[in-house]
Scaffold this motif. Structure first.
Motif: not given
Length: 108
Positions: A50-67
């Motif tokens: 809701x924050x990401x959409x509301x502000x039109x840009x991310x407030x948190x950046x995520x990375x999935x999986x990996x080492x």
């Protein structure tokens, strides 16, 4: 006193979202932050979205999986939200402390 700020009809920021952002910044994990707040992971993801959409840009950046197993970090916007909220909260509490004490005194 912890304020809730309404920005338009679909976006609000209050203590819950700020605490979630703060814990994501500390733990670098949405799931760890959710556990610390005793909040379901899906709820935490929803609030971040809701924050990401509301502000039109991310407030948190995520990375999935990996080492390293992925993770999450605050974006500069997420960090700025916490700083601005903390400043607002401190200013409100400093300016209304007498009125809050007067209200509390009514319960005695």
């Amino acid at each position: 006193m912890r304020p809730r700020i309404y920005i338009g009809e679909a976006l609000s920021i209050g203590p819950g979202k700020i605490d979630l952002l703060r814990l994501i910044g500390e733990t670098r994990s949405i799931s760890a932050a959710a556990r610390a707040l005793k909040m379901p992971y899906k709820r935490a993801r929803f609030l971040i979205e809701t924050l990401n959409v509301g502000f039109g840009r991310p407030v948190v950046a995520t990375a999935t999986g990996g080492k390293g197993g992925g993770g999450a970090i605050l974006t500069p916007l997420g960090e700025a939200l916490i700083l601005r909220y903390d400043a607002l909260e401190a200013r409100i509490n400093a300016s209304v402390s007498a009125e809050i004490e007067a209200v509390r005194a009514l319960s005695d």
